[in-house]
Motif scaffolding. Structure first.
Motif, PDB file in Angstrom:
ATOM      1  N   TYR A  15     114.933  58.725 120.902  1.00  0.00           N
ATOM      2  CA  TYR A  15     115.154  57.943 122.121  1.00  0.00           C
ATOM      3  C   TYR A  15     116.451  58.372 122.812  1.00  0.00           C
ATOM      4  N   TRP A  66     113.123  57.907 115.138  1.00  0.00           N
ATOM      5  CA  TRP A  66     112.743  57.594 116.521  1.00  0.00           C
ATOM      6  C   TRP A  66     113.914  57.086 117.354  1.00  0.00           C
ATOM      7  N   ASP A  67     114.894  56.433 116.733  1.00  0.00           N
ATOM      8  CA  ASP A  67     116.079  55.985 117.488  1.00  0.00           C
ATOM      9  C   ASP A  67     116.858  57.185 118.026  1.00  0.00           C
ATOM     10  N   ILE A 127     108.245  56.059 123.438  1.00  0.00           N
ATOM     11  CA  ILE A 127     109.100  55.634 122.309  1.00  0.00           C
ATOM     12  C   ILE A 127     109.161  54.108 122.232  1.00  0.00           C
ATOM     13  N   GLN A 128     109.347  53.446 123.377  1.00  0.00           N
ATOM     14  CA  GLN A 128     109.433  51.979 123.392  1.00  0.00           C
ATOM     15  C   GLN A 128     108.089  51.350 123.011  1.00  0.00           C
ATOM     16  N   LYS A 129     106.995  51.993 123.405  1.00  0.00           N
ATOM     17  CA  LYS A 129     105.668  51.492 123.006  1.00  0.00           C
ATOM     18  C   LYS A 129     105.536  51.562 121.487  1.00  0.00           C
ATOM     19  N   ARG A 130     106.017  52.650 120.890  1.00  0.00           N
ATOM     20  CA  ARG A 130     105.980  52.808 119.431  1.00  0.00           C
ATOM     21  C   ARG A 130     106.747  51.665 118.739  1.00  0.00           C
ATOM     22  N   LYS A 131     107.846  51.228 119.384  1.00  0.00           N
ATOM     23  CA  LYS A 131     108.653  50.127 118.834  1.00  0.00           C
ATOM     24  C   LYS A 131     108.074  48.760 119.207  1.00  0.00           C
ATOM     25  N   GLN A 132     106.972  48.767 119.968  1.00  0.00           N
ATOM     26  CA  GLN A 132     106.308  47.542 120.447  1.00  0.00           C
ATOM     27  C   GLN A 132     107.198  46.728 121.381  1.00  0.00           C
ATOM     28  N   ASP A 133     108.127  47.417 122.037  1.00  0.00           N
ATOM     29  CA  ASP A 133     108.933  46.777 123.081  1.00  0.00           C
ATOM     30  C   ASP A 133     108.225  47.049 124.406  1.00  0.00           C
ATOM     31  N   SER A 166     108.897  49.439 127.682  1.00  0.00           N
ATOM     32  CA  SER A 166     107.931  50.534 127.790  1.00  0.00           C
ATOM     33  C   SER A 166     107.318  50.584 129.188  1.00  0.00           C
TER      34      SER A 166
END
Length: 309
Positions: free
Chosen positions: A182, A178-179, A211-217, A221
């Motif tokens: 991104y 995922w990085d 992608i940021q939602k997936r990372k919980q950021d 997001s």
């Protein structure tokens, strides 16, 4: 017979139109039989072979392409040979013989590199990469699309660059990297900005938000979702506004900002009703009910927020 004509342009003909053209060219080729097989004959035969390929007449197309190939070899016409090998690459891909497709694309690619035919190099690399994806050889496919992306960047070919980036995204999503995905979306955003393609820019913002939602950021997001939504509002892409409002509402729920989330969903619901997006209407009502609103409360909130985006 140029490869770029076949790989880089859509053939917007109906089945009936293709079959009519095939019949016409066959008649023309019959006339040539009276005067001998000239280079004009080969040109018509190559057109026939490609139309047969489009019509799914693979065996006839392959026979005619090999006649063309023999002619080009006799004439020592390297470009002609490369074009035939590349079209054979298409033919074998459509037939599902991915390894044979790669072999033909590679022969064409070597010739195009030797003759410095950049658009054709790009088309061949894309063809090889897609075959490797079909074979689930994702590491090699990744290498090919990176090579292709570099050539596209060096030659300012933004459309083919975006195509390569899209395939790289697919590969790395399949691998769960995922990085990397991104970073690829960032590159896609930059490419769409160069083209001033607002729809592409909005979609890139949304993809970055996902992608940021997936990372919980959630802060990052919602920032991307708001950037995309605001641009959608500025450019009046109604369906993308609807999508953006829903994304923003979802993140607000994750952040515990339920009142703000409700406001976003109500705005989206008003918009969904305006464009009669039935599935979105159902989904948004379910989300609002999950926040504790009744049907009457939803109707009242909608009236209060009419005209607001």
């Amino acid at each position: 017979m140029g490869l770029s004509m076949y790989l880089n342009e859509d053939v917007n003909l109906t089945k009936e139109e293709i079959e009519k053209l095939i019949s016409q060219i066959k008649k023309t080729l019959g006339d040539f039989d009276q005067i001998g097989k000239t280079s004009e004959y080969i040109k018509e035969l190559s057109n026939l072979a490609f139309l047969q390929l489009e019509a799914g007449q693979f065996k006839d197309s392959e026979i005619n392409l090999n006649i063309c190939l023999k002619h080009f070899k006799n004439q020592r016409d390297r470009l002609g040979q490369a074009s035939v090998y590349a079209i054979l690459g298409i033919l074998y891909f459509k037939r599902g013989d991915y390894q044979k497709s790669i072999e033909n694309y590679n022969i064409a690619l070597d010739i195009y590199k030797e003759l410095n035919q950049i658009p054709e190099e790009i088309a061949c690399l894309k063809g090889i990469g897609i075959n490797l994806i079909k074979l689930n050889n994702l590491d090699d496919a990744c290498d090919i699309f990176i090579e292709c992306s570099t050539i596209c960047s060096d030659n300012n070919d933004i459309y083919n660059l975006l195509d390569c980036l899209g395939n790289l995204v697919y590969i790395h999503e399949s691998m769960g990297k995922w990085d990397v995905v991104y970073e690829l979306y960032i590159k896609s955003l930059e490419a769409f900005e160069k083209l001033r393609d607002n729809k592409g820019i909005i979609t890139s913002y949304f993809n970055l938000g996902i992608i940021q939602k997936r990372k919980q950021d959630y802060e990052e997001s919602i920032r991307y979702f708001k950037l995309g939504t605001n641009l959608a509002i500025d450019t009046n892409y109604i369906e993308l506004i609807l999508k953006g409002l829903s994304y923003v509402g979802e993140i607000l729920v994750y952040q515990g900002n339920l009142k703000e989330a409700k406001d976003q969903y109500i705005k989206a619901l008003n918009l969904a009703k305006r464009i009669n997006a039935k599935n979105s209407i159902i989904q948004l009502k379910i989300l609002l009910k999950s926040l504790g609103l009744s049907d009457l409360q939803i109707e009242a909130e909608m009236k209060n927020s009419e005209g607001k985006i």
